[in-house]
Design a protein around this motif. Sequence first.
Motif, PDB file in Angstrom:
ATOM      1  N   ILE A  41       7.724  -5.975  -0.709  1.00 11.16           N
ATOM      2  CA  ILE A  41       8.065  -4.708  -0.054  1.00 11.16           C
ATOM      3  C   ILE A  41       7.533  -4.697   1.371  1.00 11.16           C
ATOM      4  O   ILE A  41       6.414  -5.146   1.644  1.00 11.16           O
ATOM      5  N   LEU A  42       8.347  -4.175   2.277  1.00 14.85           N
ATOM      6  CA  LEU A  42       7.910  -3.831   3.627  1.00 14.85           C
ATOM      7  C   LEU A  42       8.081  -2.321   3.755  1.00 14.85           C
ATOM      8  O   LEU A  42       9.199  -1.817   3.853  1.00 14.85           O
ATOM      9  N   ALA A  43       6.966  -1.573   3.704  1.00 15.96           N
ATOM     10  CA  ALA A  43       7.007  -0.111   3.695  1.00 15.96           C
ATOM     11  C   ALA A  43       6.546   0.426   5.044  1.00 15.96           C
ATOM     12  O   ALA A  43       5.495   0.037   5.552  1.00 15.96           O
ATOM     13  N   VAL A  44       7.344   1.337   5.593  1.00 15.10           N
ATOM     14  CA  VAL A  44       7.079   1.891   6.924  1.00 15.10           C
ATOM     15  C   VAL A  44       6.908   3.402   6.805  1.00 15.10           C
ATOM     16  O   VAL A  44       7.779   4.095   6.269  1.00 15.10           O
ATOM     17  N   GLY A  45       5.793   3.898   7.299  1.00 17.66           N
ATOM     18  CA  GLY A  45       5.551   5.335   7.259  1.00 17.66           C
ATOM     19  C   GLY A  45       4.453   5.708   8.220  1.00 17.66           C
ATOM     20  O   GLY A  45       3.599   4.884   8.558  1.00 17.66           O
ATOM     21  N   PRO A  46       4.419   6.953   8.678  1.00 16.60           N
ATOM     22  CA  PRO A  46       3.405   7.373   9.648  1.00 16.60           C
ATOM     23  C   PRO A  46       2.024   7.483   9.028  1.00 16.60           C
ATOM     24  O   PRO A  46       1.864   7.422   7.806  1.00 16.60           O
ATOM     25  N   GLN A 146      -2.278 -12.681  -7.573  1.00 15.42           N
ATOM     26  CA  GLN A 146      -1.056 -12.041  -8.064  1.00 15.42           C
ATOM     27  C   GLN A 146      -0.406 -11.160  -6.995  1.00 15.42           C
ATOM     28  O   GLN A 146       0.813 -11.046  -6.927  1.00 15.42           O
ATOM     29  N   THR A 147      -1.235 -10.523  -6.162  1.00 15.48           N
ATOM     30  CA  THR A 147      -0.723  -9.589  -5.159  1.00 15.48           C
ATOM     31  C   THR A 147      -1.410  -9.824  -3.821  1.00 15.48           C
ATOM     32  O   THR A 147      -2.643  -9.849  -3.752  1.00 15.48           O
ATOM     33  N   PHE A 148      -0.601  -9.969  -2.775  1.00 15.94           N
ATOM     34  CA  PHE A 148      -1.085 -10.179  -1.402  1.00 15.94           C
ATOM     35  C   PHE A 148      -0.629  -8.967  -0.585  1.00 15.94           C
ATOM     36  O   PHE A 148       0.563  -8.717  -0.448  1.00 15.94           O
ATOM     37  N   ILE A 149      -1.582  -8.203  -0.040  1.00 16.81           N
ATOM     38  CA  ILE A 149      -1.259  -6.943   0.633  1.00 16.81           C
ATOM     39  C   ILE A 149      -1.744  -6.987   2.078  1.00 16.81           C
ATOM     40  O   ILE A 149      -2.885  -7.389   2.346  1.00 16.81           O
ATOM     41  N   GLN A 176       3.236 -11.655  -5.368  1.00 12.91           N
ATOM     42  CA  GLN A 176       3.912 -10.500  -4.787  1.00 12.91           C
ATOM     43  C   GLN A 176       3.287 -10.184  -3.429  1.00 12.91           C
ATOM     44  O   GLN A 176       2.069 -10.222  -3.262  1.00 12.91           O
ATOM     45  N   HIS A 177       4.137  -9.854  -2.440  1.00 10.54           N
ATOM     46  CA  HIS A 177       3.663  -9.516  -1.097  1.00 10.54           C
ATOM     47  C   HIS A 177       4.046  -8.072  -0.784  1.00 10.54           C
ATOM     48  O   HIS A 177       5.215  -7.696  -0.897  1.00 10.54           O
ATOM     49  N   LEU A 178       3.062  -7.284  -0.357  1.00  9.92           N
ATOM     50  CA  LEU A 178       3.284  -5.896   0.036  1.00  9.92           C
ATOM     51  C   LEU A 178       2.761  -5.702   1.449  1.00  9.92           C
ATOM     52  O   LEU A 178       1.592  -5.971   1.718  1.00  9.92           O
ATOM     53  N   VAL A 179       3.630  -5.258   2.357  1.00  3.46           N
ATOM     54  CA  VAL A 179       3.237  -5.021   3.743  1.00  3.46           C
ATOM     55  C   VAL A 179       3.469  -3.553   4.068  1.00  3.46           C
ATOM     56  O   VAL A 179       4.563  -3.026   3.850  1.00  3.46           O
ATOM     57  N   PHE A 180       2.430  -2.898   4.590  1.00  7.84           N
ATOM     58  CA  PHE A 180       2.518  -1.481   4.957  1.00  7.84           C
ATOM     59  C   PHE A 180       2.216  -1.336   6.445  1.00  7.84           C
ATOM     60  O   PHE A 180       1.261  -1.928   6.951  1.00  7.84           O
ATOM     61  N   THR A 181       3.029  -0.547   7.128  1.00  8.97           N
ATOM     62  CA  THR A 181       2.895  -0.431   8.576  1.00  8.97           C
ATOM     63  C   THR A 181       3.419   0.918   9.056  1.00  8.97           C
ATOM     64  O   THR A 181       4.211   1.570   8.361  1.00  8.97           O
ATOM     65  N   GLU A 182       2.975   1.314  10.238  1.00 10.79           N
ATOM     66  CA  GLU A 182       3.479   2.560  10.829  1.00 10.79           C
ATOM     67  C   GLU A 182       4.790   2.328  11.565  1.00 10.79           C
ATOM     68  O   GLU A 182       5.630   3.223  11.638  1.00 10.79           O
ATOM     69  N   VAL A 183       4.959   1.140  12.139  1.00  7.92           N
ATOM     70  CA  VAL A 183       6.178   0.826  12.888  1.00  7.92           C
ATOM     71  C   VAL A 183       6.593  -0.615  12.612  1.00  7.92           C
ATOM     72  O   VAL A 183       5.780  -1.447  12.199  1.00  7.92           O
ATOM     73  N   ILE A 184       7.867  -0.898  12.854  1.00 11.82           N
ATOM     74  CA  ILE A 184       8.386  -2.270  12.790  1.00 11.82           C
ATOM     75  C   ILE A 184       8.809  -2.676  14.189  1.00 11.82           C
ATOM     76  O   ILE A 184       9.452  -1.912  14.899  1.00 11.82           O
TER      77      ILE A 184
END
Length: 434
Positions: A41-46, A146-149, A176-184
Amino acid sequence: MSLDKLKLSKPLITAMTDAGYLTPKEIQAKTMSRILGGQDILAVGPEGSGKTTAYILGVLMRLKYTKDDAPKVLILVADKDRAIAVIDQFISLSKNRDLNIVGLYGTGGVEAEVNELVLGIDIVVATPTRARAIYLKLGLNLSKLQTFIVDDAALIVQQGMQLPVCELARSAGKCQHLVFTEVIHEKLTKMTDQFLNFPTVIEVEDFGDSKTETVAQVLYQVPNYKTKINLLRHLLRDDEVFNKVVVFVNSRLTAQKVAISIASPKEMEFSMFRPLHFDENGFDDFEDFKQSEEARVLVVANQGEGPLNLDGIPFIFHFDVPEEKETFLSRIIKNKENPEEVVAITFATDMELVQVKKIEQSIGQKLELMDLPEELLVEKTLRTKGFDKNRVVKVKAEEPAGGGAYHEKKESNSKNYNYGIGQKAKMTMKKKHS
């Protein structure tokens, strides 16, 4: 929506309720099923949209507790303060579970951190540089991950830590890879493209109900400083429209550089507020600039300057996005006592988009994005050297290159093992407990 919709365990819902979570945020509702399903997942939110809580809940749901000596979850964060905040939130939501979690952020000795790792850890929260340093010393085992964040990925890119993130992701192998960010932006996707596998991109906007009344706002996204200069020159050519302009930058040195770069043959047309040298065009009093008919553009540094009375200035340029959003907001919130029309124009590179997002959150609306003029000269950004996954690695020849002075080691002196720091730590721990 109730917490039950997230399909969490009853103990976890109880922990969330005790911690004050009554309803899930939008990003949690959109990501949870995919996190539990093992997707990338690539999740984008403020900021404040619930990104951290989303992956913490996912980890707590998926994590199976065993006494393995290798961590199952690695979370990369930008700095020590963020690592401590993430660990505290894990502890808050896992009160009824025996959770082994450690933070690696470079304030203690490497040996002490490795000794803690070999005792058996479920989750590691670390800065990329520290995690990579311990991994290279064979103190961080990623074989059972198992999970790389990646938490707050845009800030990690802004700090130039893409290389250790990519090396750790590739070293972890299949997980599993999870990336969380404010902007792309481009630099971020260049990093994530190296390890995300067909990710689901989830983006949420959370401006709230309140909307601040501001002057007219426009935004130009530009790749670099030189293109900013070219764009500023291009726009300021129209002296009939841009007849009185203030250009804000972040430092006095930048103000000097910009004023020189846009210099005009007309005396005092372009000048600097409180110039660094006596022979440079400038004004020491802002009111003098406003009253001068010859002066059209004034470059002002945010550095060390208090608020200015911008009444009568129809155009405000933010050549640099201020580091403090309050500085920006003080200039663009509409003055009801002054009905004059004002336009605020902002230039932002990829690295400044995080500040732009915070400003948009504060005013409850997005800045209007403008296309770059077709005739604008867009300067190329120099590529920084990074890890090339296609690079050819030269293998050292097996034959000795020592010449006549070289001689074979005696069998009793030959060493046919190479213990890493992690293996040494295990041996030391065994000796202590034997």
